[in-house]
Design an enzyme around this catalytic site. Structure first.
Site, short mmCIF file in Angstrom:
data_model
loop_
_atom_site.label_atom_id
_atom_site.label_comp_id
_atom_site.label_asym_id
_atom_site.label_seq_id
_atom_site.Cartn_x
_atom_site.Cartn_y
_atom_site.Cartn_z
N HIS A 114 -7.76 4.37 -1.09
CA HIS A 114 -7.96 3.88 0.28
C HIS A 114 -9.42 4.06 0.69
O HIS A 114 -9.73 4.32 1.86
CB HIS A 114 -7.05 4.65 1.24
CG HIS A 114 -6.40 3.81 2.30
ND1 HIS A 114 -5.09 3.42 2.25
CD2 HIS A 114 -6.87 3.30 3.47
CE1 HIS A 114 -4.78 2.73 3.33
NE2 HIS A 114 -5.85 2.63 4.08
N THR A 138 0.86 -1.20 0.00
CA THR A 138 0.00 0.00 0.00
C THR A 138 0.89 1.24 0.00
O THR A 138 1.74 1.40 0.88
CB THR A 138 -0.93 -0.02 1.23
OG1 THR A 138 -1.74 -1.19 1.14
CG2 THR A 138 -1.82 1.20 1.26
C1 LIG Z 1 -11.96 0.10 8.28
C2 LIG Z 1 -10.97 0.09 7.15
C3 LIG Z 1 -9.67 -0.27 7.40
C4 LIG Z 1 -8.75 -0.29 6.36
N1 LIG Z 1 -7.46 -0.72 6.60
C5 LIG Z 1 -6.59 -0.82 5.59
C6 LIG Z 1 -5.30 -1.38 5.79
O1 LIG Z 1 -4.96 -1.79 6.90
N2 LIG Z 1 -4.46 -1.46 4.73
C7 LIG Z 1 -4.83 -1.02 3.48
O2 LIG Z 1 -4.03 -1.12 2.54
N3 LIG Z 1 -6.06 -0.52 3.25
C8 LIG Z 1 -6.94 -0.42 4.26
N4 LIG Z 1 -8.20 0.06 4.03
C9 LIG Z 1 -8.58 0.43 2.66
C10 LIG Z 1 -9.16 -0.78 1.93
O3 LIG Z 1 -8.17 -1.72 1.67
C11 LIG Z 1 -9.79 -0.38 0.60
O4 LIG Z 1 -8.85 0.37 -0.14
C12 LIG Z 1 -11.05 0.43 0.76
O5 LIG Z 1 -11.85 -0.09 1.79
C13 LIG Z 1 -11.82 0.43 -0.55
O6 LIG Z 1 -12.96 1.20 -0.48
P1 LIG Z 1 -14.40 0.60 -0.09
O7 LIG Z 1 -14.38 0.47 1.38
O8 LIG Z 1 -15.32 1.64 -0.59
O9 LIG Z 1 -14.53 -0.73 -0.79
C14 LIG Z 1 -9.14 0.10 5.06
C15 LIG Z 1 -10.45 0.46 4.81
C16 LIG Z 1 -11.38 0.45 5.85
C17 LIG Z 1 -12.80 0.82 5.54
#
Ligand SMILES: Cc1cc2nc3c(=O)[nH]c(=O)nc-3n(C[C@H](O)[C@H](O)[C@H](O)COP(=O)(O)O)c2cc1C
Length: 440
Positions: free
Chosen positions: A326, A201
């Site tokens: 993200h 990421t």
């Molecule tokens: C609660 C939460 C925690 C997340 N934690 C991470 C993480 O630890 N690492 C990461 O690369 N992306 C993280 N993300 C981003 C997700 O991998 C992803 O990019 C994102 O949820 C996509 O959008 P969507 O929720 O609309 O599907 C997180 C997203 C959420 C909602």
């Protein structure tokens, strides 16, 4: 003068004769359908949830506000988060008819392996906050659906625990700690545990300002203050499950030397403080080369947001890019991933695979992303809403809804296989921002 009462009486239907009454009972009996009473409360809850949006509503009612907002929220004015969904809403289909869609098959391949559906479960940190089973529940549900599950560096179950859930395809998401030794150690553990791919990421040099979390003073682990107590009392089923389960911690970085914070469970800190002290903002393209030197399998760069960086990613030799902001949790004002799919596919689609991440709430969103040139979509909140609403069965429910949506949408647009999902399937004016990017 006519009696007003008798006039009113004359508008009433005539009293039924005995035969008429029997007919009425017969008609009622033929139309009345009482569903069998469902005794299982989770099944009852899920039976009412016909979409991811409805599961979000249930999760919102069941989770304490601070927890729901941590999952649901985005950065600053949440414009990027809204833009991710808006890009899907403004993209329409050009359905073709009379194409014999008696058999529809959404199977595809990704990183050289077959996939029953163009979908990957995105990494989400701190998943046990939504449900005590956390990452194990999500990994099991993904395994049943045959879909890859990406475990976050900031997971609350270890790399090994998730690998042990049984047959399933696991990817590991990497954040780069200042301490590269810690990263190398996690990568080696992922390799030893049979993880298929690394997802680096790259959009988190520093943490985005998620104002819902700031406002609520949200910390990891959640602090028990007066507000939390009240919030917990209003959401007893979550609170009861939370206090009965083992304490939540960042399971993969609990080793000594990982620094203070949630990793060692000693104190509660804001996610921003933790990340800004542990992650390396000096991360650069050289680190991609370094990661390649310590990992033999495929690498996905997650957080690519321009055509220029997609080109650099292809030059760096990664196997795939996840176009992602993200989920709108980092830079507010970033482009919607869907708008980037076509221009990135034009620029480097022959060199890297494209995953479109952010805003997926329906299977039709997945179909749109694939039609524009993505190999698969990634979804984060969709499964977290399911997990928060009904635990592991909620995640199963979300994945089943999305799979059924994809099949139905493919049939309705006249596509039998993903090969039929070409840009001609979506409206030409779908991606205003994408057209701009195309000329970069
Ligand atoms: C609660 C939460 C925690 C997340 N934690 C991470 C993480 O630890 N690492 C990461 O690369 N992306 C993280 N993300 C981003 C997700 O991998 C992803 O990019 C994102 O949820 C996509 O959008 P969507 O929720 O609309 O599907 C997180 C997203 C959420 C909602």
């Amino acid at each position: 003068m006519a009696d007003p009462l008798s006039r009113r009486r004359s508008r009433l239907p005539p009293a039924p004769a005995a035969g008429g009454l029997a007919q009425a009972v017969e008609t009622l009996r033929s139309v009345l359908r009482f569903r069998p009473i469902e005794l299982d409360p989770v099944a009852r809850r899920l039976a009412r949830a016909t979409s991811v949006h409805e599961l979000r509503g249930i999760a919102r009612r069941r989770l304490p506000r601070g927890v729901f907002d941590y999952i649901d929220g985005g950065a600053e004015d949440e414009r990027t988060m809204a833009a991710n969904a808006a890009a899907y809403a403004r993209t329409t289909f050009r359905p073709r008819v009379l194409r014999d869609v008696g058999t529809v098959d959404p199977a595809t391949t990704l990183l050289g392996r077959p996939l029953p559906l163009p979908l990957v479960l995105a990494p989400t940190g701190f998943t046990r906050i939504a449900d005590p089973a956390g990452e194990l529940a999500v990994a099991r549900a993904a395994g049943r659906a045959g879909l890859p599950y990406t475990l976050s560096t900031l997971s609350t179950r270890t790399i090994e625990e998730v690998a042990a859930v049984g047959p399933g395809r696991h990817w590991f998401q990497v954040y780069v700690w200042r301490d590269r030794g810690l990263v190398r150690d996690m990568v080696e553990r992922a390799a030893a545990a049979g993880y298929e791919a690394l997802v680096l990421t790259v959009d988190t040099a520093v943490l985005g300002r998620r104002e819902r979390d700031v406002r609520r003073g949200f910390t990891l682990p959640p602090k028990i203050g007066l507000g939390t107590l009240l919030d917990g009392a209003l959401h007893p089923s979550w609170t009861w499950a939370f206090v009965r389960a083992e304490p939540i911690r960042f399971a993969n970085v609990a080793e000594p030397g990982a620094g203070s914070g949630p990793g060692d469970g000693s104190q509660a800190v804001s996610l921003a403080d933790y990340i800004n002290s542990q992650f390396d903002p000096a991360l650069s393209w050289d680190d991609v080369a370094w990661l390649r030197s310590v990992w033999d399998g495929p690498i996905v760069l997650k957080g690519i947001q321009t055509v220029e960086d997609a080109r650099l990613a292809a030059d760096a030799g990664v196997e795939a890019v996840a176009l992602s902001n993200h989920g709108g949790r980092q830079l507010d004002g970033a482009p919607a991933p869907l708008d980037l799919v076509a221009p990135v596919a034009d620029a480097v689609g022959d060199r890297v695979e494209i995953i479109c991440d952010g805003g997926v709430r329906r299977g039709s969103d997945i179909v749109k992303a694939v039609a524009l040139g993505a190999r698969a979509a990634m979804a984060g909140r969709a499964y977290l809403y399911g997990l928060g609403a009904a635990g592991e069965r909620g995640v199963d429910h979300v994945l089943a809804l999305l799979a059924a949506d994809v099949r139905r949408t493919m049939a309705l647009v006249g596509a039998r296989t993903v090969a039929d999902l070409t840009p001609a399937v979506v409206s030409a004016g779908a991606s205003a921002q994408g057209d701009q990017q195309r000329h970069v």
